[in-house]
Design a protein around this motif. Structure first.
Motif, mmCIF file in Angstrom:
data_model
loop_
_atom_site.group_PDB
_atom_site.id
_atom_site.type_symbol
_atom_site.label_atom_id
_atom_site.label_comp_id
_atom_site.label_asym_id
_atom_site.label_seq_id
_atom_site.Cartn_x
_atom_site.Cartn_y
_atom_site.Cartn_z
ATOM 1 N N MET A 184 0.904 -1.252 -0.001
ATOM 2 C CA MET A 184 0.156 -0.034 -0.035
ATOM 3 C C MET A 184 0.905 1.275 -0.145
ATOM 4 O O MET A 184 0.381 2.154 -0.639
ATOM 5 C CB MET A 184 -0.991 -0.053 1.191
ATOM 6 C CG MET A 184 -1.739 -1.183 1.231
ATOM 7 S SD MET A 184 -2.942 -1.366 0.134
ATOM 8 C CE MET A 184 -4.302 0.221 0.581
ATOM 9 N N PHE A 231 2.332 1.803 -3.684
ATOM 10 C CA PHE A 231 1.407 2.028 -4.985
ATOM 11 C C PHE A 231 0.562 3.467 -4.700
ATOM 12 O O PHE A 231 0.088 4.205 -5.283
ATOM 13 C CB PHE A 231 0.415 0.924 -5.372
ATOM 14 C CG PHE A 231 1.200 -0.082 -6.017
ATOM 15 C CD1 PHE A 231 1.634 0.215 -7.302
ATOM 16 C CD2 PHE A 231 1.552 -1.262 -5.327
ATOM 17 C CE1 PHE A 231 2.415 -0.819 -8.033
ATOM 18 C CE2 PHE A 231 2.125 -2.347 -6.078
ATOM 19 C CZ PHE A 231 2.507 -2.008 -7.356
ATOM 20 N N TRP A 232 0.063 3.766 -3.168
ATOM 21 C CA TRP A 232 -0.681 4.601 -2.837
ATOM 22 C C TRP A 232 -0.259 5.467 -1.690
ATOM 23 O O TRP A 232 -1.082 6.302 -1.186
ATOM 24 C CB TRP A 232 -2.042 4.097 -2.439
ATOM 25 C CG TRP A 232 -2.918 3.315 -3.649
ATOM 26 C CD1 TRP A 232 -3.348 4.063 -4.589
ATOM 27 C CD2 TRP A 232 -2.822 1.936 -3.914
ATOM 28 N NE1 TRP A 232 -3.817 3.186 -5.504
ATOM 29 C CE2 TRP A 232 -3.496 1.902 -5.060
ATOM 30 C CE3 TRP A 232 -2.413 1.046 -3.016
ATOM 31 C CZ2 TRP A 232 -3.928 0.523 -5.613
ATOM 32 C CZ3 TRP A 232 -2.662 -0.294 -3.744
ATOM 33 C CH2 TRP A 232 -3.385 -0.421 -4.725
ATOM 34 N N ASN A 233 1.268 5.366 -1.348
ATOM 35 C CA ASN A 233 1.649 5.990 -0.344
ATOM 36 C C ASN A 233 0.777 6.228 1.078
ATOM 37 O O ASN A 233 0.494 7.383 1.618
ATOM 38 C CB ASN A 233 1.977 7.581 -0.808
ATOM 39 C CG ASN A 233 3.014 8.206 -0.105
ATOM 40 O OD1 ASN A 233 3.668 7.646 0.861
ATOM 41 N ND2 ASN A 233 2.877 9.532 -0.088
ATOM 42 N N PHE A 234 0.243 5.070 1.101
ATOM 43 C CA PHE A 234 -0.789 4.875 2.436
ATOM 44 C C PHE A 234 -0.154 3.634 3.335
ATOM 45 O O PHE A 234 0.231 2.661 2.914
ATOM 46 C CB PHE A 234 -2.113 4.337 1.959
ATOM 47 C CG PHE A 234 -2.952 3.999 3.136
ATOM 48 C CD1 PHE A 234 -3.770 5.028 3.399
ATOM 49 C CD2 PHE A 234 -3.511 2.596 3.397
ATOM 50 C CE1 PHE A 234 -4.726 4.972 4.486
ATOM 51 C CE2 PHE A 234 -4.287 2.623 4.309
ATOM 52 C CZ PHE A 234 -5.055 3.782 4.776
ATOM 53 N N ARG A 250 -7.287 4.838 -10.141
ATOM 54 C CA ARG A 250 -6.188 4.427 -9.048
ATOM 55 C C ARG A 250 -7.089 4.536 -7.640
ATOM 56 O O ARG A 250 -6.696 3.823 -6.760
ATOM 57 C CB ARG A 250 -5.309 5.640 -9.061
ATOM 58 C CG ARG A 250 -4.464 5.651 -7.997
ATOM 59 C CD ARG A 250 -3.399 6.738 -8.118
ATOM 60 N NE ARG A 250 -2.540 6.439 -6.832
ATOM 61 C CZ ARG A 250 -1.350 7.274 -6.614
ATOM 62 N NH1 ARG A 250 -0.870 8.102 -7.764
ATOM 63 N NH2 ARG A 250 -0.749 7.272 -5.642
ATOM 64 N N ASP A 251 -8.134 5.430 -7.563
ATOM 65 C CA ASP A 251 -8.829 5.580 -6.259
ATOM 66 C C ASP A 251 -9.701 4.096 -6.274
ATOM 67 O O ASP A 251 -9.816 3.623 -5.010
ATOM 68 C CB ASP A 251 -9.774 6.586 -6.311
ATOM 69 C CG ASP A 251 -9.040 7.879 -6.088
ATOM 70 O OD1 ASP A 251 -8.044 8.128 -5.587
ATOM 71 O OD2 ASP A 251 -9.422 8.840 -6.670
ATOM 72 N N PHE A 281 -7.355 1.290 -5.064
ATOM 73 C CA PHE A 281 -7.050 1.415 -3.586
ATOM 74 C C PHE A 281 -8.247 0.891 -2.623
ATOM 75 O O PHE A 281 -8.012 0.168 -1.675
ATOM 76 C CB PHE A 281 -6.800 3.036 -3.305
ATOM 77 C CG PHE A 281 -6.751 3.493 -1.953
ATOM 78 C CD1 PHE A 281 -5.608 3.000 -1.082
ATOM 79 C CD2 PHE A 281 -7.516 3.746 -1.089
ATOM 80 C CE1 PHE A 281 -5.155 3.499 0.171
ATOM 81 C CE2 PHE A 281 -7.426 4.312 0.266
ATOM 82 C CZ PHE A 281 -6.168 3.977 0.889
#
Length: 162
Positions: free
Chosen positions: A29, A32-35, A60-61, A64
């Motif tokens: 995570m 790919f999503w900086n989460f 992308r959202d 996620f």
């Protein structure tokens, strides 16, 4: 006792898998999503986004969201698969692999011998019969002969001691 051991096995595998899963999922995570799934601050941002009318606009959202929804199912599925593995076989695999390799190698080197085609010669048969005859025990002597020889030896021994 068996139930307790089974329970500890489930807990051990579950805790190790959870630790590894959290590391992998966090890296996934984060890449790919900086989460960071372990950060409360990041979860707070998602809650704020949804409570203030957030809309999924890009692929992308959507990916996620799907990843967040599917991660718990992946965690449980793999945990169940890990419980079915026989870990003793996993630990002993190198030894078993080497033994199988050695047996295959020895089978290739061995020549086939058909015993029904091999017949002993007459000389060999006579030699075997002689050896068997030499090994056979002698028939027992008569009781009276044994008693007589023992009594004569005892009498001689007494005469020598006097």
């Amino acid at each position: 006792m068996k139930k307790i051991l089974s329970f500890f096995r489930i807990l051990l595998i579950g805790s190790l898998w959870t630790f590894l899963f959290l590391i992998i999922a966090s890296l996934w995570m984060g890449h790919f999503w900086n989460f960071n799934i372990l950060s409360a601050e990041h979860w707070e941002k998602i809650r704020y986004f949804w409570t203030h009318g957030g809309v999924i606009k890009q692929q992308r959202d959507l990916m996620f969201s799907l990843n967040i929804l599917i991660l718990p199912f992946i965690w449980v599925y793999v945990w169940r698969k890990l419980l079915k593995i026989n870990y003793l076989n996993v630990l002993l695999w190198p030894i078993n692999a080497y033994n199988n390799w050695a047996l295959k190698r020895l089978k290739k080197e061995a020549q086939r011998i058909v015993l029904r085609n091999i017949q002993p010669s007459a000389k060999e048969e006579d030699a075997l019969k002689a050896k068997i005859a030499a090994i056979k025990p002698q028939p027992p002597q008569a009781k009276q002969e044994i008693r007589g020889s023992l009594s004569s030896q005892i009498a001689m021994h007494k005469n020598e001691n006097k």
